[in-house]
Design a protein around this motif. Structure first.
Motif, PDB file in Angstrom:
ATOM      1  N   PRO A 448       0.834  -1.213   0.000  1.00 41.86           N
ATOM      2  CA  PRO A 448       0.000   0.000   0.000  1.00 41.86           C
ATOM      3  C   PRO A 448       0.864   1.257   0.000  1.00 41.86           C
ATOM      4  CG  PRO A 448      -0.702  -1.542   1.707  1.00 41.86           C
ATOM      5  CD  PRO A 448       0.604  -2.013   1.209  1.00 41.86           C
ATOM      6  N   SER A 449       0.365   2.272  -0.696  1.00 39.90           N
ATOM      7  CA  SER A 449       1.026   3.593  -0.753  1.00 39.90           C
ATOM      8  C   SER A 449       2.476   3.447  -1.179  1.00 39.90           C
ATOM      9  CB  SER A 449       0.929   4.296   0.606  1.00 39.90           C
ATOM     10  OG  SER A 449      -0.407   4.432   1.017  1.00 39.90           O
ATOM     11  N   CYS A 450       2.742   2.597  -2.128  1.00 38.10           N
ATOM     12  CA  CYS A 450       4.114   2.360  -2.582  1.00 38.10           C
ATOM     13  C   CYS A 450       4.184   2.581  -4.087  1.00 38.10           C
ATOM     14  CB  CYS A 450       4.535   0.932  -2.217  1.00 38.10           C
ATOM     15  SG  CYS A 450       6.228   0.537  -2.718  1.00 38.10           S
ATOM     16  N   SER A 451       5.146   3.376  -4.519  1.00 42.20           N
ATOM     17  CA  SER A 451       5.287   3.666  -5.941  1.00 42.20           C
ATOM     18  C   SER A 451       5.839   2.461  -6.684  1.00 42.20           C
ATOM     19  CB  SER A 451       6.220   4.862  -6.141  1.00 42.20           C
ATOM     20  OG  SER A 451       7.533   4.526  -5.742  1.00 42.20           O
ATOM     21  N   LEU A 452       5.699   2.501  -8.005  1.00 45.73           N
ATOM     22  CA  LEU A 452       6.192   1.411  -8.839  1.00 45.73           C
ATOM     23  C   LEU A 452       7.703   1.262  -8.702  1.00 45.73           C
ATOM     24  CD1 LEU A 452       5.385  -0.687 -11.021  1.00 45.73           C
ATOM     25  CD2 LEU A 452       5.911   1.078 -12.744  1.00 45.73           C
ATOM     26  N   GLU A 453       8.412   2.381  -8.640  1.00 47.25           N
ATOM     27  CA  GLU A 453       9.876   2.333  -8.564  1.00 47.25           C
ATOM     28  C   GLU A 453      10.344   1.674  -7.262  1.00 47.25           C
ATOM     29  OE1 GLU A 453       8.103   4.964  -9.199  1.00 47.25           O
ATOM     30  OE2 GLU A 453       8.523   5.365 -11.336  1.00 47.25           O
ATOM     31  N   VAL A 454       9.723   2.074  -6.143  1.00 47.80           N
ATOM     32  CA  VAL A 454      10.106   1.481  -4.857  1.00 47.80           C
ATOM     33  C   VAL A 454       9.771  -0.004  -4.835  1.00 47.80           C
ATOM     34  CG1 VAL A 454       9.677   1.517  -2.368  1.00 47.80           C
ATOM     35  CG2 VAL A 454       9.866   3.675  -3.631  1.00 47.80           C
ATOM     36  N   ALA A 455       8.588  -0.369  -5.371  1.00 43.23           N
ATOM     37  CA  ALA A 455       8.191  -1.775  -5.409  1.00 43.23           C
ATOM     38  C   ALA A 455       9.189  -2.588  -6.228  1.00 43.23           C
ATOM     39  CB  ALA A 455       6.785  -1.904  -5.983  1.00 43.23           C
ATOM     40  N   ALA A 456       9.650  -2.025  -7.345  1.00 38.13           N
ATOM     41  CA  ALA A 456      10.636  -2.725  -8.175  1.00 38.13           C
ATOM     42  C   ALA A 456      11.935  -2.943  -7.401  1.00 38.13           C
ATOM     43  CB  ALA A 456      10.886  -1.933  -9.460  1.00 38.13           C
ATOM     44  N   ASP A 457      12.341  -1.928  -6.611  1.00 42.42           N
ATOM     45  CA  ASP A 457      13.554  -2.069  -5.789  1.00 42.42           C
ATOM     46  C   ASP A 457      13.375  -3.170  -4.754  1.00 42.42           C
ATOM     47  OD1 ASP A 457      14.789  -0.058  -7.180  1.00 42.42           O
ATOM     48  OD2 ASP A 457      14.298   1.512  -5.728  1.00 42.42           O
ATOM     49  N   ILE A 458      12.200  -3.211  -4.119  1.00 40.85           N
ATOM     50  CA  ILE A 458      11.938  -4.251  -3.112  1.00 40.85           C
ATOM     51  C   ILE A 458      11.952  -5.630  -3.765  1.00 40.85           C
ATOM     52  CG2 ILE A 458      10.179  -5.162  -1.539  1.00 40.85           C
ATOM     53  CD1 ILE A 458       9.380  -2.262  -0.938  1.00 40.85           C
ATOM     54  N   ALA A 459      11.353  -5.727  -4.953  1.00 39.38           N
ATOM     55  CA  ALA A 459      11.333  -7.002  -5.663  1.00 39.38           C
ATOM     56  C   ALA A 459      12.756  -7.461  -5.994  1.00 39.38           C
ATOM     57  CB  ALA A 459      10.501  -6.873  -6.936  1.00 39.38           C
ATOM     58  N   GLU A 460      13.582  -6.549  -6.458  1.00 42.32           N
ATOM     59  CA  GLU A 460      14.966  -6.904  -6.794  1.00 42.32           C
ATOM     60  C   GLU A 460      15.735  -7.329  -5.544  1.00 42.32           C
ATOM     61  OE1 GLU A 460      16.329  -7.482  -9.501  1.00 42.32           O
ATOM     62  OE2 GLU A 460      18.437  -7.592  -8.967  1.00 42.32           O
ATOM     63  N   ARG A 461      15.496  -6.615  -4.429  1.00 40.92           N
ATOM     64  CA  ARG A 461      16.175  -6.977  -3.189  1.00 40.92           C
ATOM     65  C   ARG A 461      15.768  -8.378  -2.727  1.00 40.92           C
ATOM     66  NH1 ARG A 461      15.144  -2.638  -0.639  1.00 40.92           N
ATOM     67  NH2 ARG A 461      13.476  -3.285   0.787  1.00 40.92           N
ATOM     68  N   LEU A 462      14.473  -8.693  -2.866  1.00 44.15           N
ATOM     69  CA  LEU A 462      14.005 -10.029  -2.503  1.00 44.15           C
ATOM     70  C   LEU A 462      14.628 -11.083  -3.417  1.00 44.15           C
ATOM     71  CD1 LEU A 462      12.206 -11.969  -0.942  1.00 44.15           C
ATOM     72  CD2 LEU A 462      10.311 -11.351  -2.478  1.00 44.15           C
ATOM     73  N   ARG A 463      14.694 -10.773  -4.725  1.00 46.04           N
ATOM     74  CA  ARG A 463      15.303 -11.728  -5.654  1.00 46.04           C
ATOM     75  C   ARG A 463      16.740 -12.040  -5.258  1.00 46.04           C
ATOM     76  NH1 ARG A 463      18.709 -12.188  -9.625  1.00 46.04           N
ATOM     77  NH2 ARG A 463      19.334  -9.999  -9.460  1.00 46.04           N
ATOM     78  N   LEU A 464      17.501 -11.000  -4.900  1.00 44.74           N
ATOM     79  CA  LEU A 464      18.898 -11.199  -4.505  1.00 44.74           C
ATOM     80  C   LEU A 464      19.003 -11.977  -3.200  1.00 44.74           C
ATOM     81  CD1 LEU A 464      20.333  -7.668  -5.380  1.00 44.74           C
ATOM     82  CD2 LEU A 464      20.745  -9.816  -6.604  1.00 44.74           C
ATOM     83  N   ASP A 465      18.102 -11.655  -2.246  1.00 43.85           N
ATOM     84  CA  ASP A 465      18.118 -12.381  -0.966  1.00 43.85           C
ATOM     85  C   ASP A 465      17.863 -13.858  -1.182  1.00 43.85           C
ATOM     86  OD1 ASP A 465      16.588  -9.752   1.090  1.00 43.85           O
ATOM     87  OD2 ASP A 465      18.617 -10.046   0.339  1.00 43.85           O
ATOM     88  N   VAL A 466      16.905 -14.184  -2.051  1.00 43.51           N
ATOM     89  CA  VAL A 466      16.602 -15.590  -2.326  1.00 43.51           C
ATOM     90  C   VAL A 466      17.770 -16.250  -3.039  1.00 43.51           C
ATOM     91  CG1 VAL A 466      15.091 -17.134  -3.629  1.00 43.51           C
ATOM     92  CG2 VAL A 466      14.118 -15.209  -2.359  1.00 43.51           C
ATOM     93  N   GLU A 467      18.371 -15.523  -3.972  1.00 42.22           N
ATOM     94  CA  GLU A 467      19.486 -16.079  -4.733  1.00 42.22           C
ATOM     95  C   GLU A 467      20.673 -16.410  -3.815  1.00 42.22           C
ATOM     96  OE1 GLU A 467      21.490 -14.977  -8.987  1.00 42.22           O
ATOM     97  OE2 GLU A 467      21.423 -13.386  -7.481  1.00 42.22           O
ATOM     98  N   LYS A 468      20.873 -15.599  -2.773  1.00 46.58           N
ATOM     99  CA  LYS A 468      21.994 -15.815  -1.853  1.00 46.58           C
ATOM    100  C   LYS A 468      21.661 -16.855  -0.778  1.00 46.58           C
ATOM    101  CE  LYS A 468      23.536 -11.005  -2.289  1.00 46.58           C
ATOM    102  NZ  LYS A 468      23.656  -9.715  -1.570  1.00 46.58           N
ATOM    103  N   HIS A 469      20.373 -17.092  -0.545  1.00 46.16           N
ATOM    104  CA  HIS A 469      19.956 -17.933   0.567  1.00 46.16           C
ATOM    105  C   HIS A 469      20.256 -19.405   0.294  1.00 46.16           C
ATOM    106  CE1 HIS A 469      17.709 -19.030   4.124  1.00 46.16           C
ATOM    107  NE2 HIS A 469      17.009 -19.905   3.417  1.00 46.16           N
ATOM    108  N   GLU A 470      20.685 -20.125   1.325  1.00 38.29           N
ATOM    109  CA  GLU A 470      20.936 -21.552   1.242  1.00 38.29           C
ATOM    110  C   GLU A 470      19.730 -22.281   1.840  1.00 38.29           C
ATOM    111  OE1 GLU A 470      23.452 -24.644  -0.028  1.00 38.29           O
ATOM    112  OE2 GLU A 470      23.859 -22.481  -0.149  1.00 38.29           O
ATOM    113  N   PHE A 471      18.851 -22.786   0.978  1.00 34.97           N
ATOM    114  CA  PHE A 471      17.637 -23.449   1.449  1.00 34.97           C
ATOM    115  C   PHE A 471      17.970 -24.816   2.044  1.00 34.97           C
ATOM    116  CE2 PHE A 471      15.907 -20.306  -1.397  1.00 34.97           C
ATOM    117  CZ  PHE A 471      14.695 -19.945  -0.793  1.00 34.97           C
TER     118      PHE A 471
END
Length: 524
Positions: A448-471
């Motif tokens: 909520p109340s989040c711009s497209l640019e900020v959401a894209a940054d959050i999505a990229e950060r999540l992608r990197l976190d998952v990529e680094k994570h050892e499941f």
């Protein structure tokens, strides 16, 4: 127990309050005493460490300066060798210039004294066989000798510099003696630090012999029972509480003098430090006394106020079946446990209903595996955003090749992977965001109340976190994500989610492990 049953409620309240206050005051006083005591000890240790370090630095600078002065003198002597008049003048100058040395001697390569200061005139023409001169003749380099007894029964240190002719021939040495039992610049630096409270400093050489100490009779004697000396001679600085040879606990700081290989110890008796603590605690007690008396007075005043809720509850107990009683009980201010328990006895049934209904609603809206919101919760969130006209961004995501995980490791491991991904989603998103499991390995983050640019940054950060994570068990995994915003990309909230899904599909088609953001519509 019979006495308590017959006791007046107000009396019981006052007794309980008095005991609680007394315990709190005693506990605060004891805790404060411990903290203050430790603070005084720590500050004293820190102060002694800083003082020992300062003395060590000052002594190091003095010794380095003395070596440089002798080296400069040796160079001039070599240029005027063997002019007797100049040699005598130079030894006198070094002796009287700044009183750094108690005596100065100039020896040739055979150890024969060619010139000396006035207070060592009897050495003129003699061959010195004491350890300091012999070490200077043997090593032929600038040095600070080990402390030794001279031929005149002086405990001294010889600081010397070799004299070389310009052709490299060794001519002898020029040396300045520092008498450890007499006054000189070094004794002022190290020997005059005794205080009335028992604080003092002492200096030892690398053989643990006392070079400076308030008790002059102990100079030259070795100290082998003090564990602090090993630390002081180890080359570092620090502080430690020890018990000295007289059985007195001392708070000591130590430092090292590299030029001479000496250790400096600055210490203060623990009793002297803690004497201030006793006076401090007395002041704390006196200053807190008015406050404590005020608190006791307030306790008597509050006793009547504390008993008031029970009186009101007792009055309403006869009418508990009336519906208006619940409202009256809710307005009662329950100040303590008993009153609060009685109040809850009236409200228990209704409260339980509310609690169960609330839990059922929560269960209906929560995914049981991951603890995230589910589709039903998503519907209410979108409805609220639509009503309040709160703009939002949506991130849809799923795990790349998740079917392979289930096929290879089993569904139990797959469930663990989903839980770990849910944890990463919560960690990456903001507090006000909603993490939702749509089903299987498909997830959604509504921001909520989040711009497209900020959401894209959050999505990229999540992608990197998952990529680094050892499941667990599986190891490395990746996710694909799609991002869209409402109302930028669509008029309807549900349509925006569809656009985000399309972006997720595009990320999959584009090679997975990437974020695709919906392009903004062109304005005609």
């Amino acid at each position: 127990m019979a006495f308590l049953v017959r006791s007046n409620l107000r009396q019981l309240i006052v007794i309980l309050a008095l005991l609680s206050t007394l315990v709190a005051v005693i506990n605060m006083f004891i805790a404060s005493a411990k903290v203050q005591k430790q603070a005084l000890i720590d500050n004293t240790l820190l102060s002694n460490e800083a003082y020992a370090s300062k003395l060590a630095d000052s002594t190091q600078a003095f010794l380095e300066s003395a070596l440089l002065e002798l080296a400069y003198s040796a160079k001039n002597i070599a240029q005027n060798w063997p002019q007797k008049r100049y040699l005598n003048q130079e030894t006198q100058r070094l002796s009287k210039q700044n009183y750094a040395f108690n005596s100065v001697v100039l020896s040739d390569a055979n150890g024969v004294v060619l010139a000396s200061s006035d207070n060592a005139i009897e050495l003129h023409g003699q061959i010195l066989t004491t350890p300091g001169p012999l070490q200077a003749l043997k090593e032929r380099k600038p040095l600070i000798s080990q402390p030794y007894e001279s031929s005149m029964d002086n405990l001294l240190v010889l600081i010397s510099s070799p004299i070389f002719h310009e052709n490299g021939t060794y001519l002898g040495y020029i040396g300045g003696s520092i008498y450890l039992k007499e006054k000189n610049i070094l004794s002022r630096l190290l020997g005059e630090h005794y205080h009335h409270d028992g604080s003092y400093i002492y200096v030892v050489d690398n053989k643990k012999r006392l070079l400076y100490h308030p008790d002059k009779e102990r100079l030259g004697s070795a100290v082998h029972t003090n564990p602090l000396l090993d630390l002081a001679l180890s080359g570092g600085t620090g502080a430690k509480a020890i018990v000295n040879s007289k059985g007195i606990e001392m708070l000591s700081g130590y430092a090292y003098i590299p030029a001479a290989g000496w250790g400096v110890v600055s210490q203060r008796p623990a009793d002297a430090t803690l004497n201030a603590h006793e006076g401090l605690m007395q002041k704390i007690l006196l200053h807190s006394l008015p406050i404590n008396l005020t608190m006791l007075s307030l306790i008597w005043l509050c006793a009547w106020l504390i008993s008031s809720p029970l009186r009101q509850l007792a009055a309403n107990a006869k009418n508990m079946r009336q519906r208006t009683t619940i409202q009256r009980v809710e307005r009662i201010q329950a100040w303590y446990f008993e009153a609060n328990e009685l109040k809850h006895a009236f409200l228990h049934g209704l409260q339980n209903v509310h609690d169960h209904v609330g839990q059922l609603r929560q269960d209906v809206r929560t995914d049981p595996l991951t603890g995230l919101n589910n589709r039903r919760a998503l519907e209410r969130i979108l409805e609220k955003c639509d009503i309040t006209q709160t703009f939002f961004s949506a991130i849809t995501l799923d795990i790349d090749h998740f079917k392979h995980v289930n096929d290879t490791f089993g569904h139990d491991v797959g469930d663990i992977v989903l839980k770990e991904l849910a944890f990463l989603m919560r960690s990456t998103s903001r507090d006000q965001d909603f993490c939702i499991r749509l089903g299987g390995e498909e997830f959604l983050i509504l921001l909520p109340s989040c711009s497209l640019e900020v959401a894209a940054d959050i999505a990229e950060r999540l992608r990197l976190d998952v990529e680094k994570h050892e499941f667990t068990t599986v190891g490395k995994l990746t996710i694909s994500l799609g991002v869209a915003s409402w109302p930028q990309h669509a008029n309807s909230t549900t349509a925006v989610l569809k656009i985000a899904d399309e972006m997720l599909y595009a990320a999959k088609q584009g090679g997975r492990n990437q974020v695709r953001t919906a392009p903004l519509p062109k304005i005609d």
